[in-house]
Motif scaffolding. Structure first.
Motif, short mmCIF file in Angstrom:
data_model
loop_
_atom_site.label_atom_id
_atom_site.label_comp_id
_atom_site.label_asym_id
_atom_site.label_seq_id
_atom_site.Cartn_x
_atom_site.Cartn_y
_atom_site.Cartn_z
N TRP A 78 0.86 -1.19 0.00
CA TRP A 78 0.00 0.00 0.00
C TRP A 78 0.90 1.24 0.00
CZ3 TRP A 78 -5.10 0.16 -0.81
CH2 TRP A 78 -5.85 -0.99 -0.57
N PHE A 79 0.59 2.15 -0.89
CA PHE A 79 1.30 3.40 -0.99
C PHE A 79 0.27 4.53 -0.84
CE2 PHE A 79 5.49 2.07 -2.64
CZ PHE A 79 5.23 0.74 -2.90
N ARG A 80 0.75 5.72 -0.58
CA ARG A 80 -0.16 6.86 -0.53
C ARG A 80 0.53 8.10 -1.07
NH1 ARG A 80 -0.66 7.83 6.06
NH2 ARG A 80 1.43 8.74 6.38
N GLN A 81 -0.29 8.99 -1.57
CA GLN A 81 0.24 10.26 -2.07
C GLN A 81 -0.71 11.37 -1.65
OE1 GLN A 81 1.11 10.47 -6.28
NE2 GLN A 81 2.54 12.14 -5.93
N ALA A 82 -0.18 12.27 -0.85
CA ALA A 82 -0.95 13.43 -0.42
C ALA A 82 -0.71 14.58 -1.39
CB ALA A 82 -0.52 13.83 0.99
N PRO A 83 -1.62 15.54 -1.45
CA PRO A 83 -1.45 16.68 -2.37
C PRO A 83 -0.12 17.39 -2.14
CG PRO A 83 -3.66 16.66 -1.47
CD PRO A 83 -2.89 15.60 -0.73
N GLY A 84 0.62 17.58 -3.20
CA GLY A 84 1.88 18.30 -3.12
C GLY A 84 3.04 17.51 -2.56
N LYS A 85 2.81 16.23 -2.29
CA LYS A 85 3.87 15.39 -1.70
C LYS A 85 4.19 14.22 -2.61
CE LYS A 85 2.99 16.52 3.15
NZ LYS A 85 2.80 15.97 4.50
N GLU A 86 5.34 13.63 -2.39
CA GLU A 86 5.72 12.46 -3.15
C GLU A 86 4.99 11.23 -2.61
OE1 GLU A 86 10.27 13.75 -4.43
OE2 GLU A 86 9.93 11.98 -3.20
N ARG A 87 4.85 10.25 -3.48
CA ARG A 87 4.25 8.99 -3.06
C ARG A 87 5.17 8.30 -2.06
NH1 ARG A 87 3.04 5.39 -7.97
NH2 ARG A 87 5.30 5.07 -7.88
N ASP A 139 -2.83 11.59 7.55
CA ASP A 139 -3.05 10.36 6.79
C ASP A 139 -3.89 10.61 5.54
OD1 ASP A 139 -3.44 8.70 9.94
OD2 ASP A 139 -1.69 8.64 8.63
N THR A 140 -4.41 11.81 5.40
CA THR A 140 -5.20 12.14 4.22
C THR A 140 -4.36 12.01 2.96
OG1 THR A 140 -6.65 13.64 5.44
CG2 THR A 140 -6.46 13.99 3.06
N ALA A 141 -4.85 11.21 2.03
CA ALA A 141 -4.10 10.94 0.80
C ALA A 141 -4.92 10.02 -0.09
CB ALA A 141 -2.75 10.28 1.12
N VAL A 142 -4.46 9.87 -1.30
CA VAL A 142 -4.96 8.80 -2.17
C VAL A 142 -4.09 7.57 -1.89
CG1 VAL A 142 -5.35 8.02 -4.51
CG2 VAL A 142 -5.75 10.42 -3.91
N THR A 187 -7.66 4.94 -3.95
CA THR A 187 -8.88 5.25 -3.22
C THR A 187 -8.56 6.38 -2.24
OG1 THR A 187 -10.68 4.31 -1.88
CG2 THR A 187 -8.47 3.44 -1.48
N LEU A 188 -9.42 7.38 -2.16
CA LEU A 188 -9.15 8.57 -1.37
C LEU A 188 -9.57 8.38 0.07
CD1 LEU A 188 -8.33 11.57 -1.19
CD2 LEU A 188 -10.68 12.14 -1.87
N VAL A 189 -8.65 8.70 0.96
CA VAL A 189 -8.93 8.72 2.39
C VAL A 189 -8.77 10.16 2.87
CG1 VAL A 189 -8.16 7.96 4.67
CG2 VAL A 189 -8.18 6.35 2.75
N THR A 190 -9.80 10.67 3.49
CA THR A 190 -9.77 12.03 4.01
C THR A 190 -10.08 11.98 5.50
OG1 THR A 190 -10.54 12.93 1.90
CG2 THR A 190 -10.68 14.37 3.81
N VAL A 191 -9.16 12.51 6.29
CA VAL A 191 -9.34 12.54 7.74
C VAL A 191 -9.61 14.00 8.11
CG1 VAL A 191 -8.40 11.97 9.99
CG2 VAL A 191 -7.78 10.61 7.98
N SER A 192 -10.80 14.23 8.56
CA SER A 192 -11.22 15.59 8.86
C SER A 192 -10.95 15.96 10.32
CB SER A 192 -12.71 15.75 8.58
OG SER A 192 -13.18 17.01 8.98
N SER A 193 -10.47 17.18 10.49
CA SER A 193 -10.26 17.68 11.85
C SER A 193 -11.45 18.52 12.30
CB SER A 193 -8.99 18.53 11.89
OG SER A 193 -9.08 19.59 10.97
#
Length: 124
Positions: free
Chosen positions: A35-44, A89-92, A118-124
């Motif tokens: 499992w990998f993830r990539q957040a906006p503006g960041k590297e995978r 942890d928010t990322a694709v 698949t998009l995971v969004t953790v809301s504060s």
């Protein structure tokens, strides 16, 4: 091999979520899965990986102690149980597969096959 990831969504801080990735194609059980993830503006980045036999795992430092990777080879499915989720942890999240021999270690990259994310969004 084709990979289909699912299970993402919008959650609150501290919630849990389980991602699934089903592999289809011949000899799917011969693949290490990651499992990998990539957040906006960041590297995978790699989140977790599991050997083809399910006997050993790898976790990236940010998720150690909170995430658990597992697999069910009878179902050709790998899971990522995510607990104590944080906004960072928010990322694709992408699942990936790499064919390895039994004696090989867990690969952290590069992987050969990728799911759609698949998009995971953790809301504060």
């Amino acid at each position: 091999v084709q990979l289909q990831a699912s299970g993402g969504g919008l959650v609150q801080i501290g919630d849990s979520l389980r991602l699934s990735c089903r592999a289809s194609g011949p000899n799917a059980s011969r693949y290490a899965m990651g499992w990998f993830r990539q957040a906006p503006g960041k590297e995978r980045e790699i989140v977790a990986a599991i050997h083809r036999n399910g006997g050993s795992t790898f976790y990236g430092d940010p998720v150690k102690g909170r995430f658990t990777i597992s697999r069910d080879n009878a179902k050709n499915t790998v899971y990522l149980q995510m607990n104590s989720l944080k906004p960072e942890d928010t990322a694709v999240y992408y699942c990936a597969a790499k064919q390895i021999i039994l004696s090989a270690g867990i690969p952290t990259g590069p992987y050969d096959y990728w799911g759609q994310g698949t998009l995971v969004t953790v809301s504060s």
